[in-house]
Design an enzyme around this catalytic site. Sequence first.
Site, PDB file in Angstrom:
ATOM      1  N   GLU A 318       0.821  -1.216   0.000  1.00 59.13           N
ATOM      2  CA  GLU A 318       0.000   0.000   0.000  1.00 59.13           C
ATOM      3  C   GLU A 318       0.854   1.265   0.000  1.00 59.13           C
ATOM      4  O   GLU A 318       0.767   2.093   0.922  1.00 59.13           O
ATOM      5  CB  GLU A 318      -0.965  -0.015   1.179  1.00 59.13           C
ATOM      6  CG  GLU A 318      -1.961  -1.164   1.088  1.00 59.13           C
ATOM      7  CD  GLU A 318      -2.997  -1.192   2.198  1.00 59.13           C
ATOM      8  OE1 GLU A 318      -2.893  -0.380   3.146  1.00 59.13           O
ATOM      9  OE2 GLU A 318      -3.915  -2.028   2.114  1.00 59.13           O
ATOM     10  N   GLU A 438      -4.656  -8.572  -0.969  1.00 63.85           N
ATOM     11  CA  GLU A 438      -5.563  -8.536   0.180  1.00 63.85           C
ATOM     12  C   GLU A 438      -6.968  -8.353  -0.347  1.00 63.85           C
ATOM     13  O   GLU A 438      -7.205  -7.526  -1.232  1.00 63.85           O
ATOM     14  CB  GLU A 438      -5.241  -7.374   1.131  1.00 63.85           C
ATOM     15  CG  GLU A 438      -3.875  -7.424   1.780  1.00 63.85           C
ATOM     16  CD  GLU A 438      -3.629  -6.210   2.673  1.00 63.85           C
ATOM     17  OE1 GLU A 438      -4.607  -5.481   2.972  1.00 63.85           O
ATOM     18  OE2 GLU A 438      -2.471  -5.979   3.047  1.00 63.85           O
TER      19      GLU A 438
END
Length: 706
Positions: A318, A438
């Site tokens: 991220e 994810e």
Amino acid sequence: MSLQSTLRRARWRVGLVMGSAALLLATGAMVAASAQAAAGCRVAYATASQWSGGFSANVGITNLGDPLSGWSLVWTFPSGQRVTQAWNANVTSSGSQVTATNVSYNGALATNGTVSFGFNGSWSGTNAVPTSFTLNGVACTGSVGGTTTPTTRPPTTPPPTTRPPTTPPPTTPPPAGNPMAAVAAMQPGWNLGNSFDAVGADETAWGNPRVTEALLDNIRAQGFNSIRIPVTWTNHHGAAPSYTIDAAWLNRVREVVNWALADGFYVMINLHHDSWQWINTMPTDRTNVLNRYNALWTQLASAFRDASPRLHFESVNEPQFTGSSGDAQNATLLNELNTSFHRIVRQSGGNNATRLLVLPTLHTSADQPRVDELVSTFTALNDPNLIATVHFYGYWPFSVNVAGGTRFDATAQQDLTGVLDRVYNAFVSRNIPVVIGEYGLLGFDRHTGTIEQGEKLKFFEYLGYYARNRRITTQLWDNGQHFGRTSFQWSDPELFAQIKSSWTTRSGTASSDQVYVPRTGSITSKSLTLNLNGTTFQGLRQGNTDLVNGTDYTVSGSTLTLTAAALTRLVGSRAYGVNANIQARFSQGVPWRISIITYDPPVLSNATGAAASFAVPTQFRGDQLATMEAKYADGSNAGPHNWTSFKEFDVAFAPNYSANSITLKPEFFAEVNDGQRVTLTFHFWSGTTLTYYVTESGGNVTGTTS
């Protein structure tokens, strides 16, 4: 994934490339609308690539007869092979028999038209090709006009699910140079979340126990083929300029990686929360950040240089930047990180020369500009052994239950398909594999009850289906809230059953998993809309007893109606709450549970208390809370997220069924105007709405029903 719930978007992947093929030309026949219709087909079965314990195959069907509006191909594996993942078809298995049916977009098959689908499979001993096929119940003959075989009646109970092996299958990876097949073999995947990524002294800092071999063994036994091990390095290395990684920490990570590899997993490690702890300062501290980043990857590349090719490196989790000038600078900085990571790993030699490397978009977002930026990086690197990654936590209002997002509706579904389509078009269609590193729902960061159970199940059913459709590999985010780290049990077995089923097939669902029956007064029939999802409805069952069509229920098109007589029997003495559970059973996938619930409209009571701990006394009387609205007297929205009247479940408010109350949280009152009366509207799943009024003044709250 950050410890806090932050807005994320998604990414996905999985694909398959064709290598040398063992081609079987078989024949099949198609059944048309009438007994006189011409029928016939040809089937080409190709083993695209094969490795120890696994293989990829492509199946082509050519229709030689009259046009078809739907197809079903059946064959039997001669050597006990199993299909583990498929795309462009819905595939189910019963023992060695396999059935592949069309998906929504490829059911129409013209005369001399061809349709194809692919799958990954497992094998042991030999991998002999099937010798015969039937299409729509007609045996293959190679010409128009086959011999119809008896149609097998769909079983009233689903076929036994093959239990995952207690010992892992052979662990030899797909052939080098076939990254699409390798990433396809990673499906499905799981995240070891909130362990090595925990910000603190060690892997237990966020409450999870130390990772054990037994945990990984048990995750493998659930059917997962890959494991992402997020690792935060911030507190585990020395100072500049060497940034030497703590030997004990590195050895512990290596130990768990080796356990996972020994179990047969594909494994991914990364720099995880480093992204927001120090990498994010790159706009104002570029040199120091880059030196630190490069030093860490130089050491990691060296430490794992000779590890199995099934170990993959992810450059950063991220990625995000604080204080940048905007998108252009963000893209430049992320490209610099990704390309520096790529250079360091490749130059370290050994297995790193061709190791699969995972590169994220900014924020691991699947928004088109972020995807386009990563495409540019891939183009410049021109390296076939790269994987693109994004994350996906669903349409945000649905994912956290805010702004009225209580259902997996058309908007939430469109958001999902849009994300996967963008990633497919940008990468998979160009033979670049994609992993959704994810996925889940953001509400799971607190607990799994933020989204109503049935709506949650519909989300995961569709997500699994569409990821297969788009050939994208998925890795479930698990903080420990899903699979018990020491109990080795799923906290929500129904949820996992739906997730697992979605890896290979579709399941039927319905407009709701709840039927509410009033506690007093006459009982009337109740209807639900069936979502067949390519299946056929088989009937209703309570326990081991089949309900009777025409007496207990009727089906008209997609409308399922439970009769008043059946509901009267099912609710029994009409105690509040769930009186019975029945299952809608379909031709494939998992059954759909329907809870029969007795209720009366809930009752709220007046109360006073502190804003830090205020709760509305509530007699739920069998009902359940869906959402809450908050407005001032002038009609404007009150409380947090004041762009919507619907507040965030479990953040602004939360039901407490055992305590008979609805808590209004301090976060709600923190953004309510002092002294102004707020009108609350509580929406319950039965359809009941109740009005309540609260006024907060100087930290004290008064709540009234009028």
